[in-house]
Design a protein around this motif. Structure first.
Motif, mmCIF file in Angstrom:
data_model
loop_
_atom_site.group_PDB
_atom_site.id
_atom_site.type_symbol
_atom_site.label_atom_id
_atom_site.label_comp_id
_atom_site.label_asym_id
_atom_site.label_seq_id
_atom_site.Cartn_x
_atom_site.Cartn_y
_atom_site.Cartn_z
ATOM 1 N N PRO A 1 -1.804 -6.312 -5.789
ATOM 2 C CA PRO A 1 -3.016 -5.836 -6.467
ATOM 3 C C PRO A 1 -2.665 -5.186 -7.792
ATOM 4 C CG PRO A 1 -2.375 -4.253 -4.828
ATOM 5 C CD PRO A 1 -1.401 -5.396 -4.713
ATOM 6 N N VAL B 1 0.836 -1.193 0.000
ATOM 7 C CA VAL B 1 0.000 0.000 0.000
ATOM 8 C C VAL B 1 0.865 1.234 0.000
ATOM 9 C CG1 VAL B 1 -1.685 1.304 1.304
ATOM 10 C CG2 VAL B 1 -1.859 -1.106 1.155
ATOM 11 N N ASP C 1 -7.110 -6.118 3.024
ATOM 12 C CA ASP C 1 -6.691 -5.161 2.000
ATOM 13 C C ASP C 1 -6.783 -5.803 0.618
ATOM 14 O OD1 ASP C 1 -6.133 -3.345 3.995
ATOM 15 O OD2 ASP C 1 -3.972 -3.712 3.986
ATOM 16 N N SER D 1 -3.433 -2.390 -8.674
ATOM 17 C CA SER D 1 -3.098 -0.986 -8.415
ATOM 18 C C SER D 1 -1.663 -0.794 -7.946
ATOM 19 C CB SER D 1 -4.038 -0.407 -7.354
ATOM 20 O OG SER D 1 -3.868 -1.100 -6.125
ATOM 21 N N ASP E 1 -10.003 -2.469 -7.789
ATOM 22 C CA ASP E 1 -9.229 -2.579 -9.024
ATOM 23 C C ASP E 1 -10.057 -3.086 -10.193
ATOM 24 O OD1 ASP E 1 -7.119 -1.734 -7.496
ATOM 25 O OD2 ASP E 1 -6.105 -3.667 -7.423
ATOM 26 N N LEU F 1 -6.079 3.457 -0.229
ATOM 27 C CA LEU F 1 -7.198 2.641 -0.695
ATOM 28 C C LEU F 1 -8.502 3.436 -0.634
ATOM 29 C CD1 LEU F 1 -6.460 -0.850 0.912
ATOM 30 C CD2 LEU F 1 -6.421 -0.282 -1.513
ATOM 31 N N GLN G 1 -8.597 5.876 -3.471
ATOM 32 C CA GLN G 1 -8.918 5.194 -4.721
ATOM 33 C C GLN G 1 -10.421 4.948 -4.827
ATOM 34 O OE1 GLN G 1 -7.090 1.347 -5.202
ATOM 35 N NE2 GLN G 1 -7.988 0.999 -7.226
ATOM 36 N N SER H 1 -8.909 -4.490 -2.514
ATOM 37 C CA SER H 1 -8.320 -4.173 -3.818
ATOM 38 C C SER H 1 -8.991 -4.941 -4.946
ATOM 39 C CB SER H 1 -6.815 -4.459 -3.802
ATOM 40 O OG SER H 1 -6.130 -3.493 -3.027
ATOM 41 N N GLU I 1 -0.364 -0.747 -5.163
ATOM 42 C CA GLU I 1 -0.257 0.185 -4.042
ATOM 43 C C GLU I 1 0.514 -0.387 -2.864
ATOM 44 O OE1 GLU I 1 -3.816 2.529 -3.006
ATOM 45 O OE2 GLU I 1 -4.761 1.530 -4.716
#
Length: 665
Positions: A131, A14, A360, A133, A368, A397, A400, A364, A135
């Motif tokens: 993920p 993250v 998490d 993303s 995502d 998160l 996002q 995601s 992150e």
């Protein structure tokens, strides 16, 4: 996103939320430089990591979980977008980005991800999942390898009766890697301190046999020990209290039809909407259990359901996380209450492989891939005493989600102001995040005809009857739980709370004000709780289940999915995608106050008769007892703006928030 596999666990990382620039995270210390060739992450050490709680160094072979958080490419831009698209009146309101567009604009670079993963694998860590993303990276490694890789010392601490692992000294990374990593979280504190926000009747009593009730048949006689199927169906005799000796008995457990009728949702069913639910692990019988229950209750079956979860063989940290059986009840509460409110909506359940970084990963998957516009999260940490780096990472998160027009709803917790557990007052995180909607709790009276009666704040104080008298001065000395809330010591006051939350609440931290929790509320008191049906897991290794049974539950675990499902009804009724709802909700509180049931303190004490069917012990339960939290006209720290009046809120949205662009219609 890849699934965990024994050969290679892809890791999630993250990013740090740069809300420092706006003051929202002003209380979180930034990382500092260390020796010339290493960078120290001051925010990697949790606040509880003190000598008072220290139980010594962690065994070298103890496996711990960690996350490396990666920097967004445009932190300030992500924050600005999240605010703009969520704020009615802003020219960008409702102009959400697709997941692909958000990732393309803000996600960490592939090079940063590759550098972080390479460092981890080169130093003995196993990457768990990554993920889309990019992150964060989730990894697992022995304590000995973690100590060497991050130049720290992992210690074991005693926190709220649990043993947790965390760094005793700030973690650091070589300067060559530090540019790719904005924060570090290492340990087992998330698994040990993250808990479902569910509560049963009898919580807070000293006799374990007093906890939980068996539902009584609909023809139960009013013998005093009988629970009630609607408010004040039966009364029981108690020693004199508050000028009376007769008190309504506790509720056996409201049914799906009562949730809908009291919510006055009419013909709204949530068709075309998806309510996503995140918890740890997964129930093996959720569809069968829910459909058996709904058929018996004369309600629509769960026809539109999807469950995305790891294989049971990939479940980890089961003992730390209170076992799959503990989370099965949570999933059941969430799914059955949300389906009761919005029976035509799709229910999407996404389970984590544990109750730490696994949550998490579950989040995601939704963000995502844009799997839902509404996400219910019935869990939280113990207060806000978490590593600053972890909080920054979680905030990204939330940014996002807001940028993509996805509303995150989090339960506010079941321990009131947390003073009983922590010795000081605090809201729970993630509910205190400024980019999520925190859902507090109420005690609700539903009348015989199914109509809404009244609500007061959920906060139970019990007084046991011993030899015909109360064991303590009224209202008693046994705290039975209550809705979480209070003033954040981490986050500044968001714009949407200014002018609505009384300044006397929000200015307790500094002149800039603080985030106050919760935002809204709904039914949570287990003594006016909801009846669920399930085949309980009887073996947490094989996930074997027992016979179907009913039980009664409450907690903000119940309030959160109810509120999320009501928002799905609002979106369905208006053709509007609300996204991060707080700016709109606080606007509605002044533009159309009737969109909320304003929950206030009762004019005289409201109390319930509770008799344990198993032990025979008798208690008087006085409601609206929030420790330092109170109910009051307007905004308050137990119920926020109040509970949603779905038809009135839908009317406000229809008149004020519908826009012509595609993201909103």
């Amino acid at each position: 996103m890849s699934s965990p596999s024994p050969s290679r666990r892809r890791g999630l990382t993250v990013v740090t939320a740069g809300l420092l620039a706006t003051g929202a995270l002003a209380a979180i210390p930034a990382s500092a430089s260390a020796a010339p060739h290493r960078h120290t992450y001051a925010g990697s050490v949790p606040g509880f990591a003190s000598a008072r709680h220290d139980k010594g160094t962690t065994d070298a072979d103890t496996t711990v979980e960690g996350e490396l958080f990666l920097p967004l490419r445009d932190q300030a831009g992500a924050e600005a977008l999240a605010k703009a698209v969520s704020t009615p009146g802003n020219p960008q309101y409702g102009k959400y980005l697709s997941p692909r567009a958000w990732i393309g604009r803000f996600a960490p670079t592939p090079a940063d991800l590759k550098a972080a993963e390479r460092y981890l694998t080169d130093n003995g860590a196993t990457i768990w999942a990554t993920p889309a993303s990019r992150e964060y990276v989730v990894f697992r490694a022995p304590a000995e390898a973690v100590n060497a890789a991050f130049d720290t010392q992992l210690h074991t601490y005693r926190v709220n009766g649990k043993r947790v692992v965390a760094p005793a000294t700030p973690a650091s990374l070589p300067s060559s890697v530090a540019d790719s990593v904005s924060g570090i979280s290492i340990g087992t504190y998330r698994q040990a301190l993250t808990r479902p926000s569910g509560s049963r009747p009898g919580a807070g009593t000293t006799d374990s046999t007093d906890q939980g009730i068996a539902p009584q048949p609909r023809d139960a006689s009013s013998t005093g020990a009988a629970c009630s199927h609607y408010w004040d169906e039966h009364e029981g005799t108690m020693p004199e209290a508050y000028g009376r000796t007769q008190f309504p008995t506790f509720i056996c457990g409201y049914t799906p039809s009562q949730l809908r009728s009291a919510g006055d949702v009419g013909r709204q069913s949530g068709a075309g909407q998806t309510v996503a639910i995140i918890d740890a692990y997964a129930s093996p019988t959720i569809v069968q259990d829910t459909n058996d229950y709904m058929r018996e209750a004369g309600q629509p079956e769960l026809r539109n359901f999807q469950q995305i979860a790891p294989r049971p063989s990939d479940f980890v940290d089961k003992e730390l996380c209170a076992q799959p059986s503990g989370w099965q009840t949570e999933e059941t509460i969430d799914v059955q209450s949300a389906h009761s409110i919005a029976p035509a909506a799709k229910i999407l359940y996404v389970g984590g492989f544990n109750c730490g970084a696994g949550l998490d990963i579950a989040m995601s998957k939704i963000l995502d891939n844009g799997l839902s516009t509404i996400v219910s999260n019935s869990y939280g940490n113990l207060g806000e005493d978490l590593p600053a780096d972890m909080i920054r990472g979680e905030e990204n998160l939330h940014l996002q989600a807001a940028g993509e027009g996805i509303g995150l709803y989090f339960s506010s917790g079941d321990s009131g102001d947390e003073s009983v557990n922590l010795g000081h007052t605090s809201p729970d995180y993630p509910a205190s995040s400024p980019f999520v909607t925190a859902v507090g709790g109420t005690s609700e009276a539903i009348e015989k005809d199914g109509s809404y009666g009244f609500e007061t704040g959920w906060g139970d104080i019990l007084d046991k009857v011993v030899d015909g008298a109360y064991a303590a001065d009224l209202p008693g000395n046994l705290y039975g739980g209550g809705a979480g809330g209070g003033v954040s010591s981490v986050f500044g006051e968001p714009d949407y709370q200014q002018g609505v939350v009384p300044a006397s609440m929000a200015d307790s931290r500094d002149s800039n004000g603080s985030r106050v929790v919760p935002d809204i509320a709904d039914l949570a008191d287990p003594y006016t709780g909801f009846q669920i049906g399930l085949r309980p897991i009887v073996d947490d290794d094989t996930l074997a289940t027992g016979d179907f049974e009913y039980s009664t539950w409450g907690g903000t675990s119940l309030a959160c999915p109810i509120a999320a499902a009501k928002m799905a009804l609002v979106q369905a009724a208006t053709g509007t995608r609300i996204g991060f709802a707080n700016p709109a909700l606080y606007g509605a509180s002044t533009g159309q106050p009737s969109a909320f049931h304003d929950v206030t303190a009762p004019s005289s004490p409201v109390a319930l008769y509770y008799k344990s069917a198993r032990s025979g012990n008798l208690y008087l339960n006085t409601l609206d007892q929030g420790l330092s939290l109170v109910t009051a006209p307007g905004y308050d720290t137990m119920t926020g703006l109040g509970s949603l009046d779905e038809p009135q809120l839908a009317g406000y949205v229809w008149q004020n928030l519908r826009t012509r662009h595609g993201h909103q219609r």
